[in-house]
Write a protein that holds these residues in place. Structure first.
Motif, mmCIF file in Angstrom:
data_model
loop_
_atom_site.group_PDB
_atom_site.id
_atom_site.type_symbol
_atom_site.label_atom_id
_atom_site.label_comp_id
_atom_site.label_asym_id
_atom_site.label_seq_id
_atom_site.Cartn_x
_atom_site.Cartn_y
_atom_site.Cartn_z
ATOM 1 N N UNK A 285 0.865 -1.185 0.000
ATOM 2 C CA UNK A 285 0.000 0.000 0.000
ATOM 3 C C UNK A 285 0.899 1.231 0.000
ATOM 4 N N UNK A 286 0.776 2.007 -1.048
ATOM 5 C CA UNK A 286 1.588 3.217 -1.168
ATOM 6 C C UNK A 286 0.678 4.421 -1.067
ATOM 7 N N UNK A 287 1.006 5.346 -0.238
ATOM 8 C CA UNK A 287 0.196 6.547 -0.107
ATOM 9 C C UNK A 287 -1.039 6.274 0.733
ATOM 10 N N UNK A 288 -2.182 6.713 0.249
ATOM 11 C CA UNK A 288 -3.428 6.558 1.010
ATOM 12 C C UNK A 288 -4.175 5.293 0.565
ATOM 13 N N UNK A 289 -5.162 4.895 1.365
ATOM 14 C CA UNK A 289 -5.953 3.713 1.038
ATOM 15 C C UNK A 289 -6.853 3.957 -0.166
ATOM 16 N N UNK A 290 -7.184 5.216 -0.415
ATOM 17 C CA UNK A 290 -8.038 5.515 -1.575
ATOM 18 C C UNK A 290 -7.332 5.222 -2.895
ATOM 19 N N UNK A 291 -6.010 5.282 -2.879
ATOM 20 C CA UNK A 291 -5.252 5.045 -4.098
ATOM 21 C C UNK A 291 -4.901 3.559 -4.279
ATOM 22 N N UNK A 292 -5.158 2.745 -3.265
ATOM 23 C CA UNK A 292 -4.824 1.321 -3.349
ATOM 24 C C UNK A 292 -5.758 0.623 -4.334
ATOM 25 N N UNK A 293 -5.213 -0.322 -5.082
ATOM 26 C CA UNK A 293 -6.017 -1.066 -6.052
ATOM 27 C C UNK A 293 -6.820 -2.145 -5.331
ATOM 28 N N UNK A 294 -8.012 -2.379 -5.838
ATOM 29 C CA UNK A 294 -8.847 -3.427 -5.239
ATOM 30 C C UNK A 294 -8.337 -4.794 -5.679
#
Length: 113
Positions: free
Chosen positions: A51-60
């Motif tokens: 996970x890089x950065x925020x969780x919103x940017x994480x791929x599903x």
């Protein structure tokens, strides 16, 4: 005589215990609804290093429909498909003899047998 009575009581207790165990396993064990075998489903997990950065940017990861189907199969609501059983033909086929008459030979007074 006393031994026989004790033996009968013992067998009745064992039979009652087996019946109770059968009911218990029938209620708790996963039933086989289809031909297939249930395989446990492991949900994909993203490690913190992935996970890089925020969780919103994480791929599903994973598929919501597959997870739902596996959940239904685990709860014995949906049957598990397996290999279709092929129908086996006999090794030697039966011969069928047909008695055919020539139309020209059939007359009003001719008999079949």
């Amino acid at each position: 005589m006393f031994f026989v009575v004790n033996l009968i009581i013992f067998y009745k207790e064992k039979a009652a215990e087996r019946a109770a165990n059968k009911i218990f396993t029938n209620l708790t064990k996963r039933k086989q609804l289809g031909r297939g075998e249930f395989k446990e489903y492991e949900e994909p997990v993203a490690l913190p290093s992935e996970i890089k950065g925020s969780l919103r940017l994480a791929k599903t990861e994973g598929n919501l429909i597959n997870e739902h189907v596996k959940s239904l199969q685990a709860r014995n609501i949906l049957a598990i498909a397996g290999d279709k059983e092929t129908r086996k033909l006999p090794k030697r086929l039966k011969r069928k003899f047909v008695d055919k008459w020539d139309i020209k030979k059939v007359t009003a007074d001719s008999t079949r047998h």
